[in-house]
Design a protein around this motif. Structure first.
Motif, PDB file in Angstrom:
ATOM      1  N   GLU A   1       0.842  -1.186   0.000  1.00 51.39           N
ATOM      2  CA  GLU A   1       0.000   0.000   0.000  1.00 51.39           C
ATOM      3  C   GLU A   1       0.879   1.239   0.000  1.00 51.39           C
ATOM      4  N   ASP A   2       0.325   2.324  -0.510  1.00 52.11           N
ATOM      5  CA  ASP A   2       1.006   3.620  -0.519  1.00 52.11           C
ATOM      6  C   ASP A   2      -0.068   4.687  -0.498  1.00 52.11           C
ATOM      7  N   GLY A   3      -0.124   5.452   0.573  1.00 54.89           N
ATOM      8  CA  GLY A   3      -1.181   6.448   0.732  1.00 54.89           C
ATOM      9  C   GLY A   3      -0.694   7.861   0.501  1.00 54.89           C
ATOM     10  N   LEU A   4      -0.722   8.683   1.550  1.00 54.71           N
ATOM     11  CA  LEU A   4      -0.287  10.079   1.486  1.00 54.71           C
ATOM     12  C   LEU A   4       1.016  10.196   2.263  1.00 54.71           C
TER      13      LEU A   4
ATOM     14  N   GLY B   1     -11.136   6.533   5.218  1.00 53.65           N
ATOM     15  CA  GLY B   1     -10.309   6.640   4.021  1.00 53.65           C
ATOM     16  C   GLY B   1     -11.090   6.563   2.733  1.00 53.65           C
ATOM     17  N   ILE B   2     -12.418   6.391   2.835  1.00 57.69           N
ATOM     18  CA  ILE B   2     -13.280   6.279   1.657  1.00 57.69           C
ATOM     19  C   ILE B   2     -14.231   7.458   1.544  1.00 57.69           C
ATOM     20  N   SER B   3     -14.741   7.942   2.658  1.00 54.56           N
ATOM     21  CA  SER B   3     -15.638   9.107   2.659  1.00 54.56           C
ATOM     22  C   SER B   3     -14.927  10.274   3.320  1.00 54.56           C
ATOM     23  N   LEU B   4     -14.399  11.168   2.493  1.00 50.19           N
ATOM     24  CA  LEU B   4     -13.692  12.352   2.996  1.00 50.19           C
ATOM     25  C   LEU B   4     -13.494  13.346   1.868  1.00 50.19           C
TER      26      LEU B   4
ATOM     27  N   PRO C   1     -11.086  20.343   4.916  1.00 47.41           N
ATOM     28  CA  PRO C   1      -9.770  20.831   5.363  1.00 47.41           C
ATOM     29  C   PRO C   1      -8.637  19.970   4.820  1.00 47.41           C
ATOM     30  N   PRO C   2      -7.424  20.496   4.808  1.00 51.45           N
ATOM     31  CA  PRO C   2      -6.290  19.738   4.266  1.00 51.45           C
ATOM     32  C   PRO C   2      -6.124  18.392   4.978  1.00 51.45           C
ATOM     33  N   VAL C   3      -5.841  17.356   4.214  1.00 49.90           N
ATOM     34  CA  VAL C   3      -5.630  16.026   4.779  1.00 49.90           C
ATOM     35  C   VAL C   3      -4.195  15.929   5.277  1.00 49.90           C
ATOM     36  N   THR C   4      -4.042  15.611   6.548  1.00 51.80           N
ATOM     37  CA  THR C   4      -2.702  15.487   7.128  1.00 51.80           C
ATOM     38  C   THR C   4      -2.425  14.088   7.667  1.00 51.80           C
ATOM     39  N   ASN C   5      -3.464  13.311   7.911  1.00 55.53           N
ATOM     40  CA  ASN C   5      -3.283  11.976   8.483  1.00 55.53           C
ATOM     41  C   ASN C   5      -4.278  11.030   7.827  1.00 55.53           C
TER      42      ASN C   5
END
Length: 238
Positions: A128-131, A215-218, A223-227
């Motif tokens: 996996e590879d996210g943010l 991780g699916i509904s956002l 606001p900026p995603v940080t986590n």
């Protein structure tokens, strides 16, 4: 902010992608040869659909009789292209840059990789590879990296036939469910040399994802995603 959202929705109308071929030991096996490719490059948005496993209606996939030999411990490459006819490797030949989100890969041990639908239990995540810390999404790395999705096959799994499921998840329209766009296809592989010393915990597809997962509904715009929390199980480790 409104103009950014409108632009993302417009780009998302047609900028899809397909895991179209698999590379092993530097050899590309060709479009649809060992990979069940769909007739349309659209996403699956219903995480309760059987199509969340290996794609399917409304994107019917074509069967293939090829099962590709892969050595346990080797890194294979899922090759993503915007359409089956997209033979280039520029970002526009992979997926629109607006399609930001995580990427992942799963395996499922099967008796016959040519005929198993993939639906149901038996899946375990191997990559996996996210943010990342620099704010770069996994999909962005693949879009800018010629559509190449590198996946290492664990050394400790049993030898035998598996379905290899590669997934790109685009979150540009995910502020409400359904909206997140899942792109996934399955390759048919035969793992050679696995030690079989580990028995991975497994999940079902459908079943591993819920529309309410964070991780699916956002909204990835504000606001900026940080986590960011990648949906699905933890990555299996030998």
């Amino acid at each position: 902010m409104k103009s950014v959202l409108l632009a993302a929705v417009a780009a998302g109308a047609s900028a899809h992608t397909i895991f179209s071929s698999l590379e092993v030991d530097g050899v590309n096996y060709g479009i649809g040869n060992g990979v069940r490719v769909p007739s349309y490059n659209g996403p699956i948005e219903d995480v309760t659909s059987n199509s969340i496993a290996c794609n399917g209606p409304p994107n019917p996939t074509s069967p293939t009789d090829t099962v590709i030999d892969v050595q346990a411990g080797d890194t294979v490459t899922a090759v993503w292209r915007y359409m089956l006819s997209s033979t280039g490797s520029a970002p526009s030949d992979v997926m629109d840059a607006s399609h930001k989100g995580p990427v992942s890969a799963y395996l499922k041990k099967v008796d016959d990789a040519r005929t198993d639908s993939g639906v149901g239990d038996g899946w375990f995540k191997i990559q996996e590879d996210g943010l990342d810390a620099n704010g770069v999404w996994g999909t962005t790395k693949i879009i800018n990296g010629q559509g190449l999705h590198h996946i290492t096959i664990p050394t400790c799994i049993e030898p035998g036939q598996y379905l290899l499921r590669a997934e790109m998840l685009a979150l540009h329209a995910a502020s409400s469910y359904p909206g997140a766009q899942f792109y996934q296809e399955c390759a048919q592989i035969n793992v050679i040399g696995g030690t079989g010393t580990a028995s991975p915990s497994t999940v079902a597809l459908p079943g591993a994802y819920s529309g309410s997962d964070p991780g699916i509904s956002l909204s990835i715009y504000w606001p900026p995603v940080t986590n960011y929390q990648i949906p699905g199980p933890d990555v299996f480790q030998c």
